[in-house]
Design an enzyme around this catalytic site. Structure first.
Site: not given
Ligand SMILES: O=c1[nH]cnc2c(O)c(F)c(-c3ccc(F)cc3)cc12
Ligand SMILES: [Mg+2]
Length: 215
Positions: A141, A144, A169, A199
């Site tokens: 997590d 990506k 994730d 989330e």
């Molecule tokens: O960088 C990440 N590391 C781990 N988990 C993440 C995540 O759950 C996200 F939703 C997002 C995320 C951030 C901004 C958005 F607009 C969408 C998803 C990023 C991460």
């Molecule tokens: Mg995440």
């Protein structure tokens, strides 16, 4: 503002949760995420799916890539026996500092080995420096773009064994298409996608990929 978002979440936890009560810490982080400020914690909806996987797997040796504020580390550690070895790796020093305080507030500092470093440096050291033989479970997590790099590092460093469960994730949002393609087609995993919700969102879809190493 003076405090970062992560520090604001930690302050909210310290003022609204009960010290030594991991479930109250998770509830406070989730309340803040739903009602005050979105943050990239795994969250309550996807968290319930990870809980089920952790309970089913009952890992004695577990690795998390991407600690962030410590939410999923607390989520996982609260389900592990004292005898389990659970390492979580975070590259960002500020987030790692918040996580350390969050984990300590939850009373789980003795059950979590927190490592502040680049996962690419830590994975090759797990056997020698952290006395790991093989991993029973991994939760990915972090960023990506390095999911594929890191699962391949786990393979080449002989850290996976027949039956190791790798959960990742953000398969949909922000998306890890190269990772999903790799685990589903390389022939080394039995991989399943578990659709869920992004989330702290009622509308956006996301999901977890669960990949069992064939050995
Ligand atoms: O960088 C990440 N590391 C781990 N988990 C993440 C995540 O759950 C996200 F939703 C997002 C995320 C951030 C901004 C958005 F607009 C969408 C998803 C990023 C991460
Ligand atoms: Mg995440």
């Amino acid at each position: 503002s003076a405090m970062s978002k992560e520090q604001r979440v930690l302050q909210y936890v310290q003022q609204n949760a009960s010290r030594g009560d991991p479930d109250s810490v998770l509830a406070a982080v989730d309340k803040f995420g739903w009602e005050t400020e979105w943050a990239m914690n795994l969250g309550d909806v996807k968290g319930a799916i990870l809980d089920r996987f952790v309970k089913e797997t009952a890992p004695q040796t577990m690795l998390e890539l991407g600690t962030y504020m410590g939410y999923s580390a607390i989520r996982i550690a609260r389900l592990l026996p004292e005898t389990a070895k659970f390492m979580t790796v975070e590259f960002d020093q500020e987030n790692a500092a918040v996580a350390r305080e969050m984990i300590e507030f939850a009373g789980l500092q003795n059950r979590i080995i927190q490592i502040t470093s680049d996962t690419a440096d830590v994975i090759p050291q797990l056997k020698t420096k952290y006395d790991v033989e093989t991993l029973d479970m991994v939760f990915i997590d972090h960023w990506k773009d390095v999911y594929v790099r890191d699962i391949k590092l786990l393979e080449t460093n002989k850290l996976l064994r027949k039956g190791t469960v790798v959960v990742a994730d953000n398969i949909i949002k922000p998306g890890a298409p190269e990772y999903a393609e790799y685990v589903r087609t390389c022939g080394k995993y039995d991989s399943t996608f578990h659709e869920s919700r992004f989330e702290y969102s009622n509308d956006d879809i996301d999901g977890l990929e669960k990949s069992v190493f064939r050995g």
